[in-house]
Design a protein around this motif. Sequence first.
Motif, PDB file in Angstrom:
ATOM      1  N   ARG A  84      -6.609  -1.049 -66.676  1.00  0.00           N
ATOM      2  CA  ARG A  84      -6.225  -1.284 -65.281  1.00  0.00           C
ATOM      3  C   ARG A  84      -4.916  -2.066 -65.199  1.00  0.00           C
ATOM      4  NH1 ARG A  84      -6.629  -4.655 -60.884  1.00  0.00           N
ATOM      5  NH2 ARG A  84      -7.023  -3.556 -58.905  1.00  0.00           N
ATOM      6  N   ARG A  85      -4.749  -3.065 -66.066  1.00  0.00           N
ATOM      7  CA  ARG A  85      -3.498  -3.832 -66.049  1.00  0.00           C
ATOM      8  C   ARG A  85      -2.308  -2.938 -66.400  1.00  0.00           C
ATOM      9  NH1 ARG A  85      -7.014  -7.699 -68.172  1.00  0.00           N
ATOM     10  NH2 ARG A  85      -6.480  -7.138 -70.326  1.00  0.00           N
ATOM     11  N   ALA A  86      -2.502  -2.055 -67.384  1.00  0.00           N
ATOM     12  CA  ALA A  86      -1.421  -1.137 -67.750  1.00  0.00           C
ATOM     13  C   ALA A  86      -1.087  -0.188 -66.596  1.00  0.00           C
ATOM     14  CB  ALA A  86      -1.814  -0.340 -68.987  1.00  0.00           C
ATOM     15  N   ALA A  87      -2.136   0.318 -65.940  1.00  0.00           N
ATOM     16  CA  ALA A  87      -1.925   1.223 -64.809  1.00  0.00           C
ATOM     17  C   ALA A  87      -1.253   0.501 -63.643  1.00  0.00           C
ATOM     18  CB  ALA A  87      -3.252   1.823 -64.365  1.00  0.00           C
ATOM     19  N   GLN A  88      -1.621  -0.761 -63.420  1.00  0.00           N
ATOM     20  CA  GLN A  88      -0.997  -1.537 -62.351  1.00  0.00           C
ATOM     21  C   GLN A  88       0.486  -1.771 -62.636  1.00  0.00           C
ATOM     22  OE1 GLN A  88      -2.932  -1.318 -59.656  1.00  0.00           O
ATOM     23  NE2 GLN A  88      -3.048  -3.493 -59.248  1.00  0.00           N
ATOM     24  N   GLY A  89       0.828  -1.975 -63.902  1.00  0.00           N
ATOM     25  CA  GLY A  89       2.232  -2.129 -64.256  1.00  0.00           C
ATOM     26  C   GLY A  89       3.034  -0.874 -63.945  1.00  0.00           C
ATOM     27  N   ILE A  90       2.452   0.293 -64.258  1.00  0.00           N
ATOM     28  CA  ILE A  90       3.105   1.561 -63.931  1.00  0.00           C
ATOM     29  C   ILE A  90       3.232   1.733 -62.422  1.00  0.00           C
ATOM     30  CG2 ILE A  90       2.817   4.074 -63.977  1.00  0.00           C
ATOM     31  CD1 ILE A  90       3.743   3.045 -66.622  1.00  0.00           C
ATOM     32  N   LEU A  91       2.151   1.424 -61.700  1.00  0.00           N
ATOM     33  CA  LEU A  91       2.163   1.561 -60.242  1.00  0.00           C
ATOM     34  C   LEU A  91       3.233   0.665 -59.630  1.00  0.00           C
ATOM     35  CD1 LEU A  91       0.945   2.716 -57.647  1.00  0.00           C
ATOM     36  CD2 LEU A  91      -0.771   0.882 -57.728  1.00  0.00           C
ATOM     37  N   ARG A 126       3.211  -4.006 -51.796  1.00  0.00           N
ATOM     38  CA  ARG A 126       2.265  -3.378 -52.726  1.00  0.00           C
ATOM     39  C   ARG A 126       2.769  -3.504 -54.168  1.00  0.00           C
ATOM     40  NH1 ARG A 126       0.417   2.422 -50.125  1.00  0.00           N
ATOM     41  NH2 ARG A 126      -0.528   1.649 -48.194  1.00  0.00           N
ATOM     42  N   GLY A 127       4.065  -3.320 -54.351  1.00  0.00           N
ATOM     43  CA  GLY A 127       4.627  -3.434 -55.689  1.00  0.00           C
ATOM     44  C   GLY A 127       4.461  -4.829 -56.261  1.00  0.00           C
ATOM     45  N   MET A 128       4.623  -5.849 -55.420  1.00  0.00           N
ATOM     46  CA  MET A 128       4.463  -7.225 -55.873  1.00  0.00           C
ATOM     47  C   MET A 128       3.015  -7.509 -56.246  1.00  0.00           C
ATOM     48  SD  MET A 128       6.560  -9.863 -56.239  1.00  0.00           S
ATOM     49  CE  MET A 128       5.786 -10.232 -57.789  1.00  0.00           C
ATOM     50  N   VAL A 129       2.064  -7.005 -55.447  1.00  0.00           N
ATOM     51  CA  VAL A 129       0.643  -7.193 -55.749  1.00  0.00           C
ATOM     52  C   VAL A 129       0.275  -6.486 -57.057  1.00  0.00           C
ATOM     53  CG1 VAL A 129      -1.705  -6.645 -54.989  1.00  0.00           C
ATOM     54  CG2 VAL A 129      -0.042  -7.540 -53.346  1.00  0.00           C
ATOM     55  N   ALA A 130       0.744  -5.246 -57.220  1.00  0.00           N
ATOM     56  CA  ALA A 130       0.443  -4.500 -58.442  1.00  0.00           C
ATOM     57  C   ALA A 130       1.043  -5.196 -59.660  1.00  0.00           C
ATOM     58  CB  ALA A 130       0.974  -3.074 -58.329  1.00  0.00           C
ATOM     59  N   ALA A 131       2.259  -5.717 -59.529  1.00  0.00           N
ATOM     60  CA  ALA A 131       2.907  -6.420 -60.641  1.00  0.00           C
ATOM     61  C   ALA A 131       2.107  -7.658 -61.034  1.00  0.00           C
ATOM     62  CB  ALA A 131       4.329  -6.799 -60.262  1.00  0.00           C
ATOM     63  N   GLN A 132       1.663  -8.422 -60.042  1.00  0.00           N
ATOM     64  CA  GLN A 132       0.872  -9.610 -60.339  1.00  0.00           C
ATOM     65  C   GLN A 132      -0.455  -9.233 -60.995  1.00  0.00           C
ATOM     66  OE1 GLN A 132       0.821 -11.341 -56.417  1.00  0.00           O
ATOM     67  NE2 GLN A 132       2.533 -12.692 -56.864  1.00  0.00           N
ATOM     68  N   ASP A 133      -1.078  -8.156 -60.536  1.00  0.00           N
ATOM     69  CA  ASP A 133      -2.340  -7.725 -61.133  1.00  0.00           C
ATOM     70  C   ASP A 133      -2.150  -7.243 -62.568  1.00  0.00           C
ATOM     71  OD1 ASP A 133      -3.703  -8.345 -58.851  1.00  0.00           O
ATOM     72  OD2 ASP A 133      -3.891  -6.289 -58.125  1.00  0.00           O
ATOM     73  N   ILE A 188       3.636   8.840 -57.131  1.00  0.00           N
ATOM     74  CA  ILE A 188       2.898   7.844 -56.359  1.00  0.00           C
ATOM     75  C   ILE A 188       1.401   8.172 -56.375  1.00  0.00           C
ATOM     76  CG2 ILE A 188       2.497   6.925 -54.035  1.00  0.00           C
ATOM     77  CD1 ILE A 188       5.551   7.410 -53.549  1.00  0.00           C
ATOM     78  N   ALA A 189       1.067   9.422 -56.091  1.00  0.00           N
ATOM     79  CA  ALA A 189      -0.337   9.819 -56.039  1.00  0.00           C
ATOM     80  C   ALA A 189      -1.023   9.610 -57.387  1.00  0.00           C
ATOM     81  CB  ALA A 189      -0.443  11.281 -55.616  1.00  0.00           C
ATOM     82  N   ASP A 190      -0.362  10.005 -58.476  1.00  0.00           N
ATOM     83  CA  ASP A 190      -0.977   9.886 -59.802  1.00  0.00           C
ATOM     84  C   ASP A 190      -1.078   8.430 -60.249  1.00  0.00           C
ATOM     85  OD1 ASP A 190      -1.283  12.589 -59.883  1.00  0.00           O
ATOM     86  OD2 ASP A 190       0.391  12.983 -61.244  1.00  0.00           O
ATOM     87  N   ALA A 191      -0.070   7.614 -59.936  1.00  0.00           N
ATOM     88  CA  ALA A 191      -0.124   6.204 -60.326  1.00  0.00           C
ATOM     89  C   ALA A 191      -1.206   5.462 -59.539  1.00  0.00           C
ATOM     90  CB  ALA A 191       1.236   5.541 -60.110  1.00  0.00           C
ATOM     91  N   GLN A 192      -1.364   5.806 -58.265  1.00  0.00           N
ATOM     92  CA  GLN A 192      -2.446   5.203 -57.476  1.00  0.00           C
ATOM     93  C   GLN A 192      -3.809   5.588 -58.041  1.00  0.00           C
ATOM     94  OE1 GLN A 192      -1.464   6.679 -53.551  1.00  0.00           O
ATOM     95  NE2 GLN A 192      -0.430   4.779 -52.967  1.00  0.00           N
ATOM     96  N   LEU A 193      -3.955   6.850 -58.414  1.00  0.00           N
ATOM     97  CA  LEU A 193      -5.225   7.305 -58.991  1.00  0.00           C
ATOM     98  C   LEU A 193      -5.515   6.611 -60.320  1.00  0.00           C
ATOM     99  CD1 LEU A 193      -5.443  11.181 -58.452  1.00  0.00           C
ATOM    100  CD2 LEU A 193      -6.950   9.421 -57.522  1.00  0.00           C
ATOM    101  N   ALA A 194      -4.492   6.512 -61.168  1.00  0.00           N
ATOM    102  CA  ALA A 194      -4.681   5.874 -62.472  1.00  0.00           C
ATOM    103  C   ALA A 194      -5.124   4.431 -62.316  1.00  0.00           C
ATOM    104  CB  ALA A 194      -3.395   5.955 -63.282  1.00  0.00           C
ATOM    105  N   SER A 195      -4.543   3.735 -61.372  1.00  0.00           N
ATOM    106  CA  SER A 195      -4.933   2.353 -61.127  1.00  0.00           C
ATOM    107  C   SER A 195      -6.367   2.271 -60.617  1.00  0.00           C
ATOM    108  CB  SER A 195      -3.974   1.719 -60.118  1.00  0.00           C
ATOM    109  OG  SER A 195      -4.373   0.417 -59.786  1.00  0.00           O
TER     110      SER A 195
END
Length: 412
Positions: A163-170, A196-203, A147-154
């Motif tokens: 950013r889109r790739a990182a959001q998909g991972i998040l 949060r997952g839905m927002v990240a997926a849409q982003d 969680i911490a690393d995926a948030q940082l990557a995004s």
Amino acid sequence: MEHGTPDAHEASLSFGQRLQLLRQRRGMTRDVLAGLMGKSTSWVKAVEKGRLGTPKLSVLLRLAEVLRVRDLAELTGAETLPIDLFTGPGHTRLSAVRAAINAVPMLSMREAPPVAHLRARLDQAWRARHSAPNHREVLGSLLPSLIADAQLASRQASSGQDRRAAQGILAEVYALSQFFLAYQPAQDLLWRVAERGMVAAQDSGDPHAIGVGSWLMAQAHRDAGDWDAADLVTTQTVEVLEPLVPDGGPDVLAIWGALRFEAGYTAARRGEIGAAWGHWDAAHEAAQRLPTTYYHPVTSFSRVVMGAHAVTIAVELRAGGESVRQAENANANAIPSRPRRARHEIEQARAYHLDSQPDTALAVLDAAHDAAPETIAYNGYARRIILEELDSSSARRRSRAGDLAVKVGMLI
């Protein structure tokens, strides 16, 4: 309450009034509730009007399951009966996962790992979840750093594409988190992660990620008793994904099929037989178009899981004979995921219990415990069956249920 809708927690309400209020809040007619309970409409009316008294424990537990009442006290009004049927114990790693979700990534100065590195770790985490009997323990140990690393990557992505790739991972990390959080006393956290997952997926703009986020959101709505919201999410996402299915590859086809099944699951909860099986048929047709060995890591959607899905539809429709027929046709051992196999065996146990075969139901629950002890420990349906059999007139069944209750942590 002096004004507005009566509260089911009001001590002055009779059992019948509570039942009527909870039924109406679920949008059920008396006919639908009667069908789901295997009773007559006149029985429901008689209970609601007070002509029949409070039912015995086994019937109370069935009513709680059908109405998705989390605490029997809400149905009975008895403050001395605080039995939460759909929430398991809080896992020892819950606080660490909560802290990771609530952390503010912008306050960290360390560099995020590459997205490819996160992808590999996430794939490994899914494999570990499916293969481990103690899958919550495994996820609880992996999630805080993921969680911490995926948030940082995004947060640190330097370009729109990154950013889109990182959001998909998040988004997918949040999906994994929901499997850990489900049925724990952390509903606020579960909803935070789902949103949060839905927002990240849409982003991310990734149709597959959006489908996964919607699949999880629909489940959260349905488990909270908001079937209309669950239907809206599945319907809208299916419509968005449908034109992308022909060229989207197996993952897009699988998440489309998984969403169709979710629509069928909700229809079955409503007692809508035709719609429930119609959605299952569409999902089954999608599964047949997937490669034979394909297994979706998030939803478990695949050819081998459709038999398990058929059991769930039949059980939710309260069709005892049909649910047993489907249970006997579905091969649990073909499901490669241990927690999903255990969940299927719990559904089989529900089928046998619904069909008045409690001994077989308890035997299947034993098998579910062998496959994945943490699945049965957190499953409200399994706990309901065990609780009901602890009140059985058969000493043998009471003893067997007592042994299971100790195994899953209901009795210490």
